[in-house]
Motif scaffolding. Structure first.
Motif, PDB file in Angstrom:
ATOM      1  N   LEU A 146     -24.367 -48.324  44.188  1.00  0.00           N
ATOM      2  CA  LEU A 146     -24.703 -47.166  45.295  1.00  0.00           C
ATOM      3  C   LEU A 146     -26.294 -46.966  45.040  1.00  0.00           C
ATOM      4  CD1 LEU A 146     -21.597 -44.862  44.865  1.00  0.00           C
ATOM      5  CD2 LEU A 146     -22.111 -46.835  46.427  1.00  0.00           C
ATOM      6  N   ASP A 147     -26.936 -46.784  46.171  1.00  0.00           N
ATOM      7  CA  ASP A 147     -28.294 -46.465  45.717  1.00  0.00           C
ATOM      8  C   ASP A 147     -28.874 -45.304  46.747  1.00  0.00           C
ATOM      9  OD1 ASP A 147     -29.704 -48.841  44.523  1.00  0.00           O
ATOM     10  OD2 ASP A 147     -28.540 -49.970  45.974  1.00  0.00           O
ATOM     11  N   PHE A 148     -29.660 -44.661  45.959  1.00  0.00           N
ATOM     12  CA  PHE A 148     -30.463 -43.364  46.504  1.00  0.00           C
ATOM     13  C   PHE A 148     -31.944 -43.352  46.153  1.00  0.00           C
ATOM     14  CE2 PHE A 148     -25.825 -42.713  45.186  1.00  0.00           C
ATOM     15  CZ  PHE A 148     -25.486 -42.260  46.378  1.00  0.00           C
ATOM     16  N   ALA A 149     -32.568 -43.111  47.290  1.00  0.00           N
ATOM     17  CA  ALA A 149     -34.084 -42.987  47.211  1.00  0.00           C
ATOM     18  C   ALA A 149     -34.603 -42.355  48.314  1.00  0.00           C
ATOM     19  CB  ALA A 149     -34.686 -44.495  46.834  1.00  0.00           C
ATOM     20  N   GLY A 150     -35.856 -41.870  48.289  1.00  0.00           N
ATOM     21  CA  GLY A 150     -36.417 -41.416  49.451  1.00  0.00           C
ATOM     22  C   GLY A 150     -35.410 -40.092  49.897  1.00  0.00           C
ATOM     23  N   THR A 151     -35.425 -40.000  51.156  1.00  0.00           N
ATOM     24  CA  THR A 151     -34.706 -38.711  51.737  1.00  0.00           C
ATOM     25  C   THR A 151     -33.183 -38.584  51.202  1.00  0.00           C
ATOM     26  OG1 THR A 151     -33.886 -40.217  53.774  1.00  0.00           O
ATOM     27  CG2 THR A 151     -35.710 -39.018  54.073  1.00  0.00           C
ATOM     28  N   SER A 152     -32.518 -39.848  50.591  1.00  0.00           N
ATOM     29  CA  SER A 152     -31.273 -39.475  50.168  1.00  0.00           C
ATOM     30  C   SER A 152     -31.249 -39.139  48.654  1.00  0.00           C
ATOM     31  CB  SER A 152     -30.621 -40.731  50.118  1.00  0.00           C
ATOM     32  OG  SER A 152     -30.869 -41.787  49.294  1.00  0.00           O
ATOM     33  N   ALA A 153     -32.651 -38.803  47.930  1.00  0.00           N
ATOM     34  CA  ALA A 153     -32.601 -38.332  46.531  1.00  0.00           C
ATOM     35  C   ALA A 153     -33.073 -36.698  46.758  1.00  0.00           C
ATOM     36  CB  ALA A 153     -33.678 -38.914  45.978  1.00  0.00           C
ATOM     37  N   THR A 154     -33.221 -36.114  45.626  1.00  0.00           N
ATOM     38  CA  THR A 154     -33.444 -34.584  45.617  1.00  0.00           C
ATOM     39  C   THR A 154     -35.006 -34.654  45.539  1.00  0.00           C
ATOM     40  OG1 THR A 154     -33.525 -34.793  43.178  1.00  0.00           O
ATOM     41  CG2 THR A 154     -31.427 -34.384  44.197  1.00  0.00           C
ATOM     42  N   ALA A 155     -35.350 -33.523  45.797  1.00  0.00           N
ATOM     43  CA  ALA A 155     -36.903 -32.997  45.793  1.00  0.00           C
ATOM     44  C   ALA A 155     -37.344 -33.464  44.326  1.00  0.00           C
ATOM     45  CB  ALA A 155     -37.080 -31.758  46.101  1.00  0.00           C
ATOM     46  N   ASP A 156     -36.856 -33.058  43.231  1.00  0.00           N
ATOM     47  CA  ASP A 156     -37.401 -33.473  42.236  1.00  0.00           C
ATOM     48  C   ASP A 156     -37.377 -34.880  41.835  1.00  0.00           C
ATOM     49  OD1 ASP A 156     -38.424 -32.368  39.507  1.00  0.00           O
ATOM     50  OD2 ASP A 156     -36.724 -33.217  38.591  1.00  0.00           O
ATOM     51  N   LEU A 157     -36.412 -35.714  42.216  1.00  0.00           N
ATOM     52  CA  LEU A 157     -36.538 -37.033  42.198  1.00  0.00           C
ATOM     53  C   LEU A 157     -37.535 -37.605  42.991  1.00  0.00           C
ATOM     54  CD1 LEU A 157     -32.534 -37.860  42.086  1.00  0.00           C
ATOM     55  CD2 LEU A 157     -34.096 -38.268  40.047  1.00  0.00           C
ATOM     56  N   ARG A 158     -37.833 -37.259  44.103  1.00  0.00           N
ATOM     57  CA  ARG A 158     -39.042 -37.664  44.910  1.00  0.00           C
ATOM     58  C   ARG A 158     -40.143 -37.500  44.441  1.00  0.00           C
ATOM     59  NH1 ARG A 158     -35.620 -35.568  49.104  1.00  0.00           N
ATOM     60  NH2 ARG A 158     -37.114 -33.726  49.336  1.00  0.00           N
ATOM     61  N   ARG A 159     -40.410 -36.084  43.925  1.00  0.00           N
ATOM     62  CA  ARG A 159     -41.610 -35.951  43.079  1.00  0.00           C
ATOM     63  C   ARG A 159     -41.833 -36.582  42.076  1.00  0.00           C
ATOM     64  NH1 ARG A 159     -43.204 -33.362  38.775  1.00  0.00           N
ATOM     65  NH2 ARG A 159     -40.860 -32.985  38.253  1.00  0.00           N
ATOM     66  N   GLN A 160     -41.013 -37.348  41.388  1.00  0.00           N
ATOM     67  CA  GLN A 160     -41.109 -38.255  40.392  1.00  0.00           C
ATOM     68  C   GLN A 160     -41.177 -39.554  40.590  1.00  0.00           C
ATOM     69  OE1 GLN A 160     -39.004 -37.282  36.526  1.00  0.00           O
ATOM     70  NE2 GLN A 160     -38.539 -35.218  37.179  1.00  0.00           N
ATOM     71  N   HIS A 161     -40.919 -39.671  41.861  1.00  0.00           N
ATOM     72  CA  HIS A 161     -41.129 -41.165  42.453  1.00  0.00           C
ATOM     73  C   HIS A 161     -40.021 -42.029  41.756  1.00  0.00           C
ATOM     74  CE1 HIS A 161     -45.243 -40.711  44.482  1.00  0.00           C
ATOM     75  NE2 HIS A 161     -45.328 -39.854  43.277  1.00  0.00           N
ATOM     76  N   LEU A 162     -38.826 -41.262  41.534  1.00  0.00           N
ATOM     77  CA  LEU A 162     -37.611 -42.118  41.206  1.00  0.00           C
ATOM     78  C   LEU A 162     -36.601 -42.566  42.200  1.00  0.00           C
ATOM     79  CD1 LEU A 162     -36.830 -39.799  38.018  1.00  0.00           C
ATOM     80  CD2 LEU A 162     -38.474 -42.149  38.367  1.00  0.00           C
ATOM     81  N   ALA A 163     -35.950 -43.828  42.069  1.00  0.00           N
ATOM     82  CA  ALA A 163     -34.734 -44.159  42.770  1.00  0.00           C
ATOM     83  C   ALA A 163     -33.681 -43.986  41.697  1.00  0.00           C
ATOM     84  CB  ALA A 163     -35.136 -45.622  43.261  1.00  0.00           C
ATOM     85  N   VAL A 164     -32.287 -43.803  42.088  1.00  0.00           N
ATOM     86  CA  VAL A 164     -31.288 -44.092  41.429  1.00  0.00           C
ATOM     87  C   VAL A 164     -30.297 -45.022  41.969  1.00  0.00           C
ATOM     88  CG1 VAL A 164     -29.272 -42.559  40.706  1.00  0.00           C
ATOM     89  CG2 VAL A 164     -31.205 -41.324  41.182  1.00  0.00           C
ATOM     90  N   HIS A 165     -29.654 -45.790  41.194  1.00  0.00           N
ATOM     91  CA  HIS A 165     -28.931 -46.787  41.023  1.00  0.00           C
ATOM     92  C   HIS A 165     -27.531 -46.519  40.594  1.00  0.00           C
ATOM     93  CE1 HIS A 165     -27.092 -50.812  42.203  1.00  0.00           C
ATOM     94  NE2 HIS A 165     -27.056 -50.997  41.029  1.00  0.00           N
ATOM     95  N   ILE A 166     -26.372 -46.513  41.213  1.00  0.00           N
ATOM     96  CA  ILE A 166     -25.163 -46.371  40.496  1.00  0.00           C
ATOM     97  C   ILE A 166     -24.494 -48.013  40.607  1.00  0.00           C
ATOM     98  CG2 ILE A 166     -23.008 -44.949  40.434  1.00  0.00           C
ATOM     99  CD1 ILE A 166     -24.524 -42.581  41.841  1.00  0.00           C
ATOM    100  N   PRO A 167     -24.490 -48.492  39.373  1.00  0.00           N
ATOM    101  CA  PRO A 167     -23.786 -49.824  39.435  1.00  0.00           C
ATOM    102  C   PRO A 167     -22.336 -49.616  39.642  1.00  0.00           C
ATOM    103  CG  PRO A 167     -24.588 -49.441  37.419  1.00  0.00           C
ATOM    104  CD  PRO A 167     -25.187 -48.423  38.198  1.00  0.00           C
TER     105      PRO A 167
END
Length: 227
Positions: free
Chosen positions: A71-92
């Motif tokens: 499962l992948d979350f980045a950009g609009t599917s991430a939270t505002a704080d994750l976007r501020r830190q330029h982070l993407a979340v991967h759930i293997p």
């Protein structure tokens, strides 16, 4: 007069047998045994991933195992704080069990322990070991309310087993492998020390999980009925 009485008696008997049959049919679900195989729609549509769920129904009890991958979350599917830190979340993977009670044929409530693995990367970079910022596991424990709709239940063919299962779940994170449920690191985009707190597995990384699954339901025949 005798003919009228016989007709009334026959009509009354027909009504009684019909009502009894309807009542018996309405109670059948409380003693049925089935196996359901379901596939989640939210995971491929919103997170580019995959999810499979298996249920075993025994009378009014329901047992399940589900497993989601990639499962992948980045950009609009991430939270505002994750976007501020330029982070993407991967759930293997995300996996777990459930045990519940069937309130109605079409509605059940489950208690669900679940395990999840999270990996953090900078958004837009290849997700490999060299680029991984950190990874951690979480454990959540919550409740799930599930529906069960069989649109072709009364068909006398293979369509009768088709199943649609909407669900609303509340899975708060109980613990994680992060110390104090938090990770600090130097962010190369913000050029400062940043902190990341362990995430919940639901919508916007909250405990709320909503999904619709589709699949098939198989009746389990009793040996005594197969003789």
């Amino acid at each position: 007069m005798t003919q009228i009485r016989l007709q009334v008696a026959r009509t009354a008997l027909t009504i009684i047998l019909t009502v009894y049959g309807l009542c018996a049919s309405a109670q059948d679900w409380k003693s049925e045994k089935k196996v359901n195989v379901l596939f989640g729609l939210t995971q491929p549509l919103l997170a580019k991933g995959f999810n499979i769920e298996g249920n075993y129904i025994h009378d009014r009890l329901i047992f399940d195992y589900s497993h989601g991958v990639s499962l992948d979350f980045a950009g609009t599917s991430a939270t505002a704080d994750l976007r501020r830190q330029h982070l993407a979340v991967h759930i293997p993977w995300t996996t777990g069990l459930g045990i519940g009670y069937r309130i109605r044929e079409w509605l059940n409530l489950r208690v669900e322990p679940k395990w999840h693995k999270f990996e953090l990367y900078y958004d837009g970079e290849p997700q490999n070991a060299a680029n991984k910022i950190t990874s951690y596991n979480t454990f959540s424990l919550g409740l799930g309310l599930y529906g069960a709709y069989s649109p072709f239940k009364h068909k006398a063919n293979f369509l009768s087993g088709l199943l649609i299962s909407p669900s609303v779940r509340f899975w708060p994170t109980i613990t994680s492998t992060l110390k104090d449920d938090e990770f600090s690191y130097f962010n190369k985009h913000t050029n400062t020390m940043e902190s990341h707190q362990s995430l919940d597995p639901g919508i916007g990384f909250t405990p709320l999980v909503v999904n619709i699954s589709i699949g098939y339901s198989f009746s389990v025949k009793n040996k005594s009925n197969m003789k």
